[in-house]
Write a protein that holds these residues in place. Structure first.
Motif, short mmCIF file in Angstrom:
data_model
loop_
_atom_site.label_atom_id
_atom_site.label_comp_id
_atom_site.label_asym_id
_atom_site.label_seq_id
_atom_site.Cartn_x
_atom_site.Cartn_y
_atom_site.Cartn_z
N ARG A 179 -19.50 30.69 -24.40
CA ARG A 179 -19.24 29.30 -24.72
C ARG A 179 -20.54 28.55 -24.98
N ASN A 254 -13.05 15.25 -22.44
CA ASN A 254 -13.90 14.55 -21.48
C ASN A 254 -13.08 13.53 -20.70
N ARG A 257 -10.76 15.11 -18.24
CA ARG A 257 -11.48 15.72 -17.12
C ARG A 257 -11.98 14.70 -16.11
N ARG A 301 -25.51 15.28 -17.96
CA ARG A 301 -24.22 15.25 -17.30
C ARG A 301 -24.26 14.17 -16.24
N ALA A 302 -23.42 13.14 -16.44
CA ALA A 302 -23.40 12.07 -15.45
C ALA A 302 -22.69 12.56 -14.20
N ASP A 303 -21.72 13.45 -14.40
CA ASP A 303 -20.95 13.99 -13.30
C ASP A 303 -21.64 15.26 -12.80
N GLU A 308 -18.09 21.01 -12.37
CA GLU A 308 -18.49 20.55 -13.70
C GLU A 308 -19.69 21.33 -14.22
N ALA A 313 -21.78 22.35 -20.17
CA ALA A 313 -23.22 22.32 -20.36
C ALA A 313 -23.74 20.92 -20.64
N ALA A 318 -23.50 15.30 -27.55
CA ALA A 318 -24.60 15.43 -28.51
C ALA A 318 -24.04 15.96 -29.83
N PHE A 343 -14.68 5.39 -25.68
CA PHE A 343 -15.59 5.84 -26.73
C PHE A 343 -15.01 5.38 -28.06
N1 LIG Z 1 -14.50 9.73 -20.42
C1 LIG Z 1 -15.50 9.95 -19.55
N2 LIG Z 1 -15.46 9.45 -18.29
C2 LIG Z 1 -16.47 9.67 -17.42
N3 LIG Z 1 -17.59 10.36 -17.71
C3 LIG Z 1 -17.69 10.89 -18.93
C4 LIG Z 1 -16.68 10.71 -19.92
N4 LIG Z 1 -17.05 11.34 -21.06
C5 LIG Z 1 -18.26 11.89 -20.78
N5 LIG Z 1 -18.66 11.62 -19.53
C6 LIG Z 1 -19.92 12.03 -18.91
O1 LIG Z 1 -20.86 12.34 -19.93
C7 LIG Z 1 -21.37 13.65 -19.77
C8 LIG Z 1 -21.65 14.27 -21.09
O2 LIG Z 1 -20.47 14.65 -21.78
P1 LIG Z 1 -20.49 15.88 -22.77
O3 LIG Z 1 -19.19 15.97 -23.47
O4 LIG Z 1 -21.73 15.75 -23.58
O5 LIG Z 1 -20.71 17.11 -21.80
P2 LIG Z 1 -19.69 17.93 -20.91
O6 LIG Z 1 -18.30 17.51 -21.21
O7 LIG Z 1 -20.16 17.83 -19.50
O8 LIG Z 1 -19.97 19.41 -21.41
P3 LIG Z 1 -19.44 20.11 -22.74
O9 LIG Z 1 -18.82 19.04 -23.60
O10 LIG Z 1 -20.69 20.70 -23.34
O11 LIG Z 1 -18.47 21.12 -22.29
C9 LIG Z 1 -20.32 14.38 -18.97
O12 LIG Z 1 -20.88 15.40 -18.20
C10 LIG Z 1 -19.75 13.28 -18.09
O13 LIG Z 1 -20.52 13.16 -16.93
#
Ligand SMILES: Nc1ncnc2c1ncn2[C@@H]1O[C@H](COP(=O)(O)OP(=O)(O)OP(=O)(O)O)[C@@H](O)[C@H]1O
Ligand SMILES: [Mg+2]
Lengths: 362, 238
Positions: A179, A254, A257, A301-303, A308, A313, A318, A343
């Motif tokens: 992945r 996202n 999740r 990653r904010a979380d 997670e 990743a 991005a 968003f």
């Molecule tokens: N709807 C949302 N609510 C809360 N936090 C969010 C939301 N969307 C994104 N984030 C935060 O932004 C970060 C970046 O999102 P991104 O989609 O780039 O990465 P990811 O989902 O962690 O990994 P990947 O998409 O590569 O599987 C996430 O890890 C999360 O912490």
């Protein structure tokens, strides 16, 4: 007035000749006494040679002084690794040739210094990215290697359920590695501008509906509802279907999740002038204000919970941002901790239907 | 009877893995590790399935595919590729590969795809024998045998997949299909990451057969569920 070297030179020579004339006038009384006449020729000759030399030296000094300063400044620029741009107090864009030369050199060195700084920054970013990448690739690889080696070593002596357990761990990590490699590949390609969009006109609502449906099951098992409000009058866009699907999938995934049980994720479309705006909103945990500016960065990653980190990743947003930008659009985020996140991005709207089509009669 | 399968793949470990897996499906598997030998092999013999790597030493996979498609008989091809760029995928499909897998792939997925191809080939054989009757819906008429479509008496050019999709719709008017169902029924596989191809095809089909693609008469959206074929009322009989 004295905007060029030749004008300045002229002015200076005129001044010198006026000076010479004044001296001659002042001394003419004695000079033209009869008995001195024979010496006069010799004195005049000597005098004019001395005068010419002095004048030449003066003029030369006047013009080369600035050139010398410029040269020294450029030397310093070179010694200082091209980072401190050359600045000379007298350099002006409206002076003579030397002033302008110095001014242009100054501007040039400023640009060199700026570009060098930028190169250094991207270089640092690349190195960080590479370090991140190799770390992220290494982690699953290490687990795979470890568990597989263990299986080989203890082959035949492990209880079957233990063996199965090891194999499952190894398989999980291969999946993660795959992945990650895919996402990295995708992002690199997008960032290198090596993608060609396969643009077509399509009803965006239909695609959004299909993506929402694809994710509905996953949302359902988490107790989250995906709501869409589309109707027949939904706007069409001109875009790459596969890429837009990627964007919608990541945003909805996202949202699902990061939304607790009983929450809601909604997808809305609106035609705004020549663009179609898409909003993916959730009633989830939200993103802290301090994290908001960085969510579109790679690997951010904010979380930071363990689950997670193990599976995501942080490349999704991005990739999403890059795809939206390739379509000439922008993406923004609004969020409040504990309340939810939205968003919003836009795509180019398509003309209702090419007029040529309507002329065709069936 | 056992199926004869040829695998042209230069990575021997992967080739062996495929052989191991397919032997469980009652297949006789022959392995070839380079393109030149592969090309000789397909020139000499007919197989029930060809599993073909894109990047090969000697003759490359795309060229072999071209040669297979130039043959008069139909040989199903499953392409393997390490490059997951969309272009390669589409190219593989437009050129007539029956399916593709990107490396790394899971062996379970491989088995599912291979079974799907065999099922499809069998179904194709029987369908050709039985269901070649003309399908008429409204001003639309489809001839499954000659693979021709007419809208109000004018013939319309469709690609092979567009035709399959339209035929599938037209044979079950009024029934609602989700995108996943269409992908698995018409394309024969369910590959996540490729679903949008259904949207693309519906889109192009509408542009070709609908009077006004913004308000489709035939292929309609059922909001929140999927798509259905509306027979336009008149001339429903098949
Ligand atoms: N709807 C949302 N609510 C809360 N936090 C969010 C939301 N969307 C994104 N984030 C935060 O932004 C970060 C970046 O999102 P991104 O989609 O780039 O990465 P990811 O989902 O962690 O990994 P990947 O998409 O590569 O599987 C996430 O890890 C999360 O912490
Ligand atoms: Mg994501």
């Amino acid at each position: 007035m004295s905007r060029s070297l030749s004008a300045r030179l002229g002015l200076m020579l005129m001044g010198l000749f006026a000076l010479l004339a004044a001296v001659l006038v002042a001394t003419s009384q004695q000079m033209f006494e009869l008995q001195r006449l024979p010496h006069l020729a010799a004195e005049l000759a000597l005098g004019s040679i001395a005068f010419t030399l002095a004048a030449a030296l003066l003029v030369f000094h006047f013009f080369t002084r600035r050139l010398r300063q410029l040269e020294q400044a450029l030397d310093r620029f070179g010694v200082a690794d091209l980072i401190a741009p050359v600045r000379l107090a007298w350099a002006r864009p409206d002076g003579d040739e030397i002033d302008r030369l110095a001014f242009n050199f100054g501007a040039l060195t400023l640009r060199i210094a700026e570009q060098l700084r930028m190169l250094e920054r991207t270089d640092r970013e690349r190195r960080e990215l590479l370090a991140n990448v190799s770390h992220d690739l290494r982690t699953p690889l290490a687990s795979m290697q470890g568990y597989l080696e263990m299986l080989l070593l203890r082959h035949g002596s492990l209880p079957p359920e233990e063996e199965r357990n090891y194999l499952e761990v190894a398989a999980k990590h291969t999946e993660r590695l795959g992945r990650l490699v895919n996402e990295l590949f995708e992002l690199t390609k997008l960032e290198a501008d090596r993608v060609e969009l396969q643009k077509e006109v399509f009803p965006l609502a239909e695609l959004a509906q299909d993506v929402a449906q694809k994710l509905k099951l996953r949302a359902h098992t988490r107790g989250v509802e995906i709501v869409t409000h589309f109707g027949a009058a939904s706007p069409s866009v001109t875009a790459d279907i596969g890429m837009v699907e990627r964007v919608l999938e990541n945003l909805i995934d996202n949202a699902v999740r990061h939304t607790p049980e009983g929450g809601k994720v909604s997808v809305d479309l609106a035609a705004v002038g020549e663009r179609v705006e898409v909003c993916v909103a959730d009633t989830g945990r939200g993103i802290a204000a301090s994290d908001l500016p960085y969510v579109f960065d790679r690997y951010y990653r904010a979380d930071r919970t363990e689950g997670e980190k193990a599976t995501h990743a942080g490349l999704g947003l991005a990739i999403t941002q890059r795809i939206v930008a390739l379509h000439g659009g922008a993406i923004r985020v609004e969020s409040r901790i504990g309340e939810g996140t939205r968003f919003i991005f836009d795509l180019p709207a398509a003309p209702r239907w090419p007029a040529a089509r309507e002329a065709v009669s069936f | 009877m056992n199926k004869q399968v040829l695998v042209i793949e230069d990575n021997e470990d992967i080739a062996r893995l495929i052989k191991l897996q397919l032997s469980d499906l009652n297949c006789n598997v022959k392995l070839v590790f380079d393109g030149t030998r592969g090309a000789e092999e397909i020139a000499a013999k007919t197989y029930d399935l060809l599993i073909l790597d894109v990047m090969l030493p000697g003759v490359d996979g795309m060229e072999i595919l071209r040669r297979v498609r130039a043959r008069p008989d139909y040989m199903p091809v499953l392409m393997l590729t390490a490059k997951s760029s969309e272009l390669d995928r589409v190219l593989g499909l437009e050129m007539g590969a029956d399916d593709y897998l990107t490396k790394p792939f899971s062996v379970l997925e491989l088995c599912a795809r291979v079974k799907a191809i065999f099922r499809r080939v069998t179904a194709m054989g029987s369908a050709q024998a039985s269901d070649s009757a003309l399908v008429r819906r409204g001003e639309l008429s489809l001839d499954p045998e000659r693979r021709e479509v007419q809208v109000a008496g004018r013939s319309v050019d469709l690609t092979a997949k567009e035709f399959d999709l339209l035929l599938y719709f037209a044979r079950s008017p009024g029934r609602v299909h989700t995108r996943e169902q269409l992908l698995s029924q018409v394309w024969g596989y369910s590959h996540s990451g490729y679903e949008h191809t259904v949207n693309s095809h519906i889109n192009r089909l509408r542009a070709k057969i609908e009077r006004n693609p913004n308000e489709p008469e035939y292929i309609q959206t059922v909001w929140g569920v999927g798509y259905k074929f509306a027979g336009s009322g008149k001339g429903e009989a098949a």
